[in-house]
Design an enzyme around this catalytic site. Structure first.
Site, PDB file in Angstrom:
ATOM      1  N   ASN A  64     -10.258  -0.619   0.767  1.00 20.86           N
ATOM      2  CA  ASN A  64      -8.802  -0.538   0.682  1.00 20.86           C
ATOM      3  C   ASN A  64      -8.361  -1.055  -0.685  1.00 20.86           C
ATOM      4  O   ASN A  64      -8.495  -2.242  -0.970  1.00 20.86           O
ATOM      5  CB  ASN A  64      -8.201  -1.378   1.821  1.00 20.86           C
ATOM      6  CG  ASN A  64      -6.679  -1.410   1.801  1.00 20.86           C
ATOM      7  OD1 ASN A  64      -6.043  -0.986   0.833  1.00 20.86           O
ATOM      8  ND2 ASN A  64      -6.090  -1.919   2.873  1.00 20.86           N
ATOM      9  N   HIS A  90      -3.425   6.731   2.782  1.00 17.62           N
ATOM     10  CA  HIS A  90      -3.897   5.405   2.370  1.00 17.62           C
ATOM     11  C   HIS A  90      -5.214   5.106   3.076  1.00 17.62           C
ATOM     12  O   HIS A  90      -5.319   5.243   4.300  1.00 17.62           O
ATOM     13  CB  HIS A  90      -2.839   4.365   2.719  1.00 17.62           C
ATOM     14  CG  HIS A  90      -3.288   2.968   2.472  1.00 17.62           C
ATOM     15  ND1 HIS A  90      -3.981   2.595   1.342  1.00 17.62           N
ATOM     16  CD2 HIS A  90      -3.154   1.833   3.214  1.00 17.62           C
ATOM     17  CE1 HIS A  90      -4.253   1.307   1.400  1.00 17.62           C
ATOM     18  NE2 HIS A  90      -3.777   0.815   2.526  1.00 17.62           N
ATOM     19  N   CYS A 125       0.819  -1.223   0.000  1.00 19.80           N
ATOM     20  CA  CYS A 125       0.000   0.000   0.000  1.00 19.80           C
ATOM     21  C   CYS A 125       0.851   1.271   0.000  1.00 19.80           C
ATOM     22  O   CYS A 125       0.327   2.358  -0.244  1.00 19.80           O
ATOM     23  CB  CYS A 125      -0.940  -0.002   1.198  1.00 19.80           C
ATOM     24  SG  CYS A 125      -1.874  -1.511   1.335  1.00 19.80           S
TER      25      CYS A 125
END
Ligand code: ACO
Length: 321
Positions: free
Chosen positions: A278, A248, A112
């Protein structure tokens, strides 16, 4: 030399998977997912859509906003943990689909945090090579391919999508960066991408092990510390906190906890996790485009992009939009 974002773009597949849909697949509830994460729905790619297709659509939108032709690009990077193939890399597939000439192309894998690592690498390459002017930095994921859809503790979290940014350098803009990784390979990982065909291996797995494994609480604690620590170090470099944070989008509660540690108001932290879940390396690039197109961030305003993920990795970039 600082960076300038000339254009941004994002793309998510049409198919929406809501929390109510997930209630029919695993033992969960809209209430649990919403209160624990902030996620309401995510987009899931159909079988025939590849990561490079998502990346390519996001790239076209970023190029259009920037007013840049594919053939003008000097560098293409794709941050991803779900490349179409082992090789060629996803960036080369995007280059081909865009008709983007012969510029260097590579993928970067830092889970990520991949978009942030890519930004730093692109900044370094543009700074070192004076004839390189324009870089296309993409984050793209088809996480639906590596999620264990029977594991309620992970399958409710992830979505598919891509975001892209066209960047150039400008001596009048600022840039600062911090990144790292702690080499923890136990709490968040995906065992294998390919099937081991080596006939000399001691034993071969019957099934390729290719599903995400995560110890949620351990990653949560790491994420809050990594975000707030990295943001603080960049704030020290530039002499203060920015006007906007685009982080994020893994869990709204992680951002709330980091904001509290930093004593920064939550209003400065952009949130679009409810719509996309996500999306790993794509998430910051999608949020950046959301911010730009909604007018949440305006030209001249200061921004920090910050993220964390498998590795366990983290990174923060500061620039003025
Ligand atoms: N629905 C209902 N109950 C659930 C679900 C679900 N989907 N998932 C877990 N539970 C249950 C658990 O079984 C547990 O039950 P128990 O108490 O009876 O044992 C209970 O809920 C609490 O589970 P926890 O895991 O402790 O829940 P927590 O509050 O920590 O939330 C979460 C879990 C959302 C995963 C959180 O820990 C988190 O966000 N962690 C960070 C994840 C992250 O940021 N990952 C980023 C990187 S991803 C990448 O790099 C690709």
């Amino acid at each position: 030399m600082g960076i300038v974002i000339k254009g941004t773009g994002m793309y998510v597949p049409d198919r929406i998977l809501t929390n109510a849909d997930l209630e029919k697949m695993v033992e969960t509830s809209d209430e649990w997912i919403t209160t624990r994460t902030g996620i309401k729905e995510r987009h899931i790619a159909d079988r025939e859509i590849a990561t490079s297709d998502l990346a390519c659509e996001a790239a076209k939108r970023a190029l259009e906003m920037a007013g840049v032709e594919p053939g003008e690009l000097d560098l293409i990077t794709v941050a991803t943990v779900t490349p179409d193939k082992m090789f060629p890399n996803t960036a080369a597939l995007v280059q081909r689909k865009l008709g983007a000439g012969n510029c260097p192309c590579f993928d970067l894998e830092a889970a990520c945090s991949g978009l942030l690592y890519s930004l730093e690498v692109a900044h370094s390459i543009l700074s070192a090579k004076k004839n390189y002017k324009k870089a296309l930095v993409i984050g793209a994921e088809k996480l639906s391919s590596i999620v264990d859809w029977t594991d309620r503790s992970t399958c409710v979290l992830f979505g598919d999508g891509a975001g892209a940014a066209v960047i150039t350098l400008d001596e009048n803009s600022r840039y600062a960066f911090d990144c790292g990784a702690d080499g923890n390979t136990e709490v968040l990982y995906c065992p294998k991408f390919y099937h081991n065909t080596n006939p000399f291996a001691a034993s071969l797995p019957e099934q390729p092990e290719q599903q995400v494994k995560m110890e949620g609480r351990a990653v949560y604690s790491f994420a809050v510390q990594a975000l707030s620590g990295s943001i603080r170090r960049v704030a020290d470099q530039v002499g203060g906190y920015p006007e906007h944070y685009i982080c994020h989008q893994a869990n709204a509660r992680i951002l709330q906890a980091a904001a509290k540690q930093l004593k920064e108001p939550m209003e400065k932290f952009f949130l679009d996790i409810a719509k996309y879940g996500n999306t790993s390396a794509a998430s910051i690039a999608i949020a950046l485009d959301d911010c730009v197109r909604s007018g949440a961030v305006k030209r001249g305003e200061s921004v920090m992009l910050s993220g964390f993920g498998g590795g366990l990795s983290y990174g923060t970039a500061y620039f003025t939009f």
